[in-house]
Design a protein around this motif. Structure first.
Motif, PDB file in Angstrom:
ATOM      1  N   ALA A   1       0.725  -1.496  -0.125  1.00  0.00           N
ATOM      2  CA  ALA A   1       0.032  -0.061   0.083  1.00  0.00           C
ATOM      3  C   ALA A   1       0.967   1.161  -0.043  1.00  0.00           C
ATOM      4  N   LYS A   2       2.012   1.068   0.644  1.00  0.00           N
ATOM      5  CA  LYS A   2       2.798   2.263   0.820  1.00  0.00           C
ATOM      6  C   LYS A   2       3.445   2.620  -0.547  1.00  0.00           C
ATOM      7  N   ALA A   3       3.820   1.467  -1.170  1.00  0.00           N
ATOM      8  CA  ALA A   3       4.642   1.705  -2.482  1.00  0.00           C
ATOM      9  C   ALA A   3       3.525   2.245  -3.571  1.00  0.00           C
ATOM     10  N   ARG A   4       2.246   1.926  -3.261  1.00  0.00           N
ATOM     11  CA  ARG A   4       1.104   2.683  -4.411  1.00  0.00           C
ATOM     12  C   ARG A   4       1.180   4.072  -4.204  1.00  0.00           C
ATOM     13  N   LEU A   5       1.611   4.475  -3.037  1.00  0.00           N
ATOM     14  CA  LEU A   5       1.627   5.943  -2.810  1.00  0.00           C
ATOM     15  C   LEU A   5       2.958   6.603  -3.210  1.00  0.00           C
ATOM     16  N   VAL A   6       3.914   6.011  -2.549  1.00  0.00           N
ATOM     17  CA  VAL A   6       5.248   6.903  -2.643  1.00  0.00           C
ATOM     18  C   VAL A   6       6.143   5.930  -3.332  1.00  0.00           C
ATOM     19  N   GLY A   7       5.839   4.835  -3.791  1.00  0.00           N
ATOM     20  CA  GLY A   7       6.918   3.897  -4.681  1.00  0.00           C
ATOM     21  C   GLY A   7       7.235   4.713  -5.918  1.00  0.00           C
ATOM     22  N   PRO A   8       8.160   4.378  -6.910  1.00  0.00           N
ATOM     23  CA  PRO A   8       8.434   4.949  -8.253  1.00  0.00           C
ATOM     24  C   PRO A   8       7.291   5.373  -9.160  1.00  0.00           C
ATOM     25  N   ASN A   9       6.304   4.496  -8.972  1.00  0.00           N
ATOM     26  CA  ASN A   9       5.163   4.584  -9.830  1.00  0.00           C
ATOM     27  C   ASN A   9       3.925   4.920  -8.956  1.00  0.00           C
ATOM     28  N   GLY A  10       4.112   5.381  -7.516  1.00  0.00           N
ATOM     29  CA  GLY A  10       3.037   5.702  -6.675  1.00  0.00           C
ATOM     30  C   GLY A  10       2.352   6.726  -7.146  1.00  0.00           C
ATOM     31  N   GLY A  11       1.121   7.058  -6.423  1.00  0.00           N
ATOM     32  CA  GLY A  11       0.063   8.053  -6.854  1.00  0.00           C
ATOM     33  C   GLY A  11       0.739   9.511  -6.523  1.00  0.00           C
ATOM     34  N   LEU A  12       1.167   9.443  -5.331  1.00  0.00           N
ATOM     35  CA  LEU A  12       1.920  10.778  -4.937  1.00  0.00           C
ATOM     36  C   LEU A  12       3.183  11.053  -5.812  1.00  0.00           C
ATOM     37  N   THR A  13       3.761  10.031  -6.203  1.00  0.00           N
ATOM     38  CA  THR A  13       4.954  10.331  -7.022  1.00  0.00           C
ATOM     39  C   THR A  13       4.614  10.671  -8.219  1.00  0.00           C
ATOM     40  N   THR A  14       3.473  10.323  -8.945  1.00  0.00           N
ATOM     41  CA  THR A  14       3.239  10.853 -10.044  1.00  0.00           C
ATOM     42  C   THR A  14       2.866  12.139 -10.186  1.00  0.00           C
ATOM     43  N   LEU A  15       2.075  12.458  -9.175  1.00  0.00           N
ATOM     44  CA  LEU A  15       1.598  13.764  -8.895  1.00  0.00           C
ATOM     45  C   LEU A  15       2.824  14.928  -8.733  1.00  0.00           C
ATOM     46  N   MET A  16       3.664  14.411  -8.283  1.00  0.00           N
ATOM     47  CA  MET A  16       4.884  15.232  -7.973  1.00  0.00           C
ATOM     48  C   MET A  16       5.566  15.498  -9.392  1.00  0.00           C
ATOM     49  N   LYS A  17       5.381  14.524 -10.224  1.00  0.00           N
ATOM     50  CA  LYS A  17       6.149  14.525 -11.515  1.00  0.00           C
ATOM     51  C   LYS A  17       5.287  15.496 -12.288  1.00  0.00           C
ATOM     52  N   GLN A  18       4.067  15.728 -12.209  1.00  0.00           N
ATOM     53  CA  GLN A  18       3.388  16.669 -13.008  1.00  0.00           C
ATOM     54  C   GLN A  18       3.600  18.024 -12.629  1.00  0.00           C
ATOM     55  N   MET A  19       4.175  18.169 -11.349  1.00  0.00           N
ATOM     56  CA  MET A  19       4.596  19.633 -10.963  1.00  0.00           C
ATOM     57  C   MET A  19       5.185  20.596 -12.088  1.00  0.00           C
ATOM     58  N   GLY A  20       5.971  19.626 -12.999  1.00  0.00           N
ATOM     59  CA  GLY A  20       6.683  20.360 -13.914  1.00  0.00           C
ATOM     60  C   GLY A  20       5.644  21.061 -15.063  1.00  0.00           C
ATOM     61  N   THR A  21       4.531  20.381 -15.284  1.00  0.00           N
ATOM     62  CA  THR A  21       3.607  20.955 -16.335  1.00  0.00           C
ATOM     63  C   THR A  21       2.766  22.009 -15.747  1.00  0.00           C
ATOM     64  N   VAL A  22       2.658  22.307 -14.429  1.00  0.00           N
ATOM     65  CA  VAL A  22       1.931  23.475 -14.033  1.00  0.00           C
ATOM     66  C   VAL A  22       2.489  24.780 -14.280  1.00  0.00           C
ATOM     67  N   PRO A  23       1.793  25.804 -14.599  1.00  0.00           N
ATOM     68  CA  PRO A  23       2.482  27.325 -14.443  1.00  0.00           C
ATOM     69  C   PRO A  23       3.276  27.726 -13.352  1.00  0.00           C
ATOM     70  N   LYS A  24       4.173  28.255 -13.634  1.00  0.00           N
ATOM     71  CA  LYS A  24       5.240  28.622 -12.770  1.00  0.00           C
ATOM     72  C   LYS A  24       4.699  29.320 -11.402  1.00  0.00           C
ATOM     73  N   GLU A  25       3.735  30.261 -11.525  1.00  0.00           N
ATOM     74  CA  GLU A  25       3.246  30.874 -10.601  1.00  0.00           C
ATOM     75  C   GLU A  25       2.405  29.950  -9.567  1.00  0.00           C
ATOM     76  N   GLN A  26       1.706  29.088 -10.205  1.00  0.00           N
ATOM     77  CA  GLN A  26       1.044  28.089  -9.199  1.00  0.00           C
ATOM     78  C   GLN A  26       1.888  26.939  -8.327  1.00  0.00           C
ATOM     79  N   ARG A  27       3.254  27.141  -9.106  1.00  0.00           N
ATOM     80  CA  ARG A  27       4.028  25.829  -8.252  1.00  0.00           C
ATOM     81  C   ARG A  27       4.236  25.920  -6.649  1.00  0.00           C
ATOM     82  N   PRO A  28       4.544  27.457  -6.051  1.00  0.00           N
ATOM     83  CA  PRO A  28       4.754  27.362  -4.709  1.00  0.00           C
ATOM     84  C   PRO A  28       3.789  26.865  -3.823  1.00  0.00           C
ATOM     85  N   ALA A  29       2.379  27.428  -4.156  1.00  0.00           N
ATOM     86  CA  ALA A  29       1.208  26.833  -3.678  1.00  0.00           C
ATOM     87  C   ALA A  29       1.071  25.203  -3.593  1.00  0.00           C
TER      88      ALA A  29
END
Ligand code: DAH
Length: 347
Positions: free
Chosen positions: A28-56
């Motif tokens: 269950a932990k790997a499904r969230l924070v593993g290399p392909n985990g849910g949170l990991t995937t969301l974090m990878k998407q950070m790069g695609t959001v506009p710069k000004e939204q990134r800090p929030a």
């Protein structure tokens, strides 16, 4: 992204509350924070959001991470508690009585010791205590037993190494050696150094000698010591007291006899024999039970009593031998084996 994070957290809480084993937890932990985990995937998407939204967004992700970590910690603790509970089995009610309860009883040596003290208290003796760890002074020197005397030999006496410490203090005094007392006679010295005459004490206790264990010997045994110092005490008083205590303990048919002997701390000195054919398993006419005599003047000098003014007697005897005679026990080792079949006979 915020909605996605909230959904991910909600799902994580549901998943973690349902799991029961460590492999399930790791998966269950790997499904969230593993290399392909849910949170990991969301974090990878950070790069695609506009710069000004990134800090929030970064703040939101950090919050989610902290919440997940707390969830991991509590879940893991609950798993560990469950594992321990499984090992311990069903809960035990510690207030229930023990199943093998049954009343305890006195050890035969305790019985004999207490009876002897009771007999001696009746005629004015007080119970005195000593120490099982002694110095050479109390055990030998003050008892007129000079260096080189056979009883001081390392083959007979348990000495402590020079570096021995007692508690957290080294109590070596003036280069004196410490040892396990070889007899209870050391209590005579301790008593007289503490109390001015007259004295009348009985002192039972444990003693130690380098003996090889067999049916009649043990490296650890018990003695009972008596000391009486007063005006005009004679050998007749000593004999009368011994007759009285042995008749009281073993019955009126018991006889005592003195044989001349040598002890450094008494003059004259005697060995004491008992005759008690009425007792079970006593198959000898005379059995040696201890030593005695009139306190030697050198002992009074060692403790600061005036040898011209005071007279007294002392004796010491083995408690095991007495108990063996009294109860018909033919092997000293029974006393120390803690065999309930033996001990229950004295209940
Ligand atoms: N201490 C002696 C022993 O262990 C017994 C003994 C002899 C004690 C003479 C005494 C005494 O008090 O006076 O064998």
């Amino acid at each position: 992204m915020q909605d996605q994070l909230s959904a991910l957290l909600a799902r994580a809480r549901a998943d973690f509350s349902a799991l029961h084993t460590r492999p399930e937890f790791e998966a269950a932990k790997a499904r969230l924070v593993g290399p392909n985990g849910g949170l990991t995937t969301l974090m990878k998407q950070m790069g695609t959001v506009p710069k000004e939204q990134r800090p929030a967004l970064g703040r939101l992700i950090n919050e989610a991470k902290a919440q997940l970590q707390a969830l991991f910690d509590t879940t893991l603790r609950a798993l560990e508690d469950a594992e321990i509970a499984a090992q311990l089995g069903p809960p035990v009610d510690a207030s229930l009585p023990s199943p093998d309860g049954g009343p305890g009883t006195h050890h035969p040596l305790t019985l004999v010791c207490e009876e002897m003290c009771r007999i001696l208290r009746k005629v004015g003796f007080t119970v005195a205590d000593g120490s099982e760890v002694e110095t050479e002074f109390y055990c030998f020197d003050a008892l007129n037993t000079p260096p080189g005397h056979p009883s001081r030999d390392v083959k007979d006496t348990f000495y402590f190494p020079d570096t021995a410490r007692f508690g957290n203090v080294s109590r070596r005094v003036d280069g004196e050696k410490y040892l396990l007392r070889t007899h209870t006679s050391s209590v005579q010295i301790r008593t007289m150094l503490k109390h001015p005459p007259p004295v009348r004490i009985v002192s039972p206790g444990r003693t130690f000698r380098r003996d090889t264990t067999d049916a009649t010997h043990s490296a650890n045994f018990h003695q009972l010591e008596c000391l009486y110092v007063d005006k005009d005490v004679t050998v007749r008083d000593l004999k009368a007291l011994l007759d009285y205590i042995f008749a009281s303990l073993l019955g009126p048919d018991t006889k005592t006899r003195f044989r001349p002997h040598y002890f450094g701390y008494t003059e004259p000195s005697f060995e004491v024999d008992l005759s008690a054919r009425h007792l079970p398993k006593v198959n000898k006419e005379w059995i040696e039970i201890g030593g005695c005599g009139m306190v030697d003047p050198s002992v009074y000098e060692a403790v600061g009593y005036d040898p011209a003014a005071w007279t007294g007697y002392a004796f010491g005897m083995g408690l095991e031998r007495l108990a063996m005679m009294l109860y018909g026990i033919d092997d000293i080792r029974y006393f120390y084996q803690n065999d309930l079949r033996f001990l229950r006979q004295f209940a």
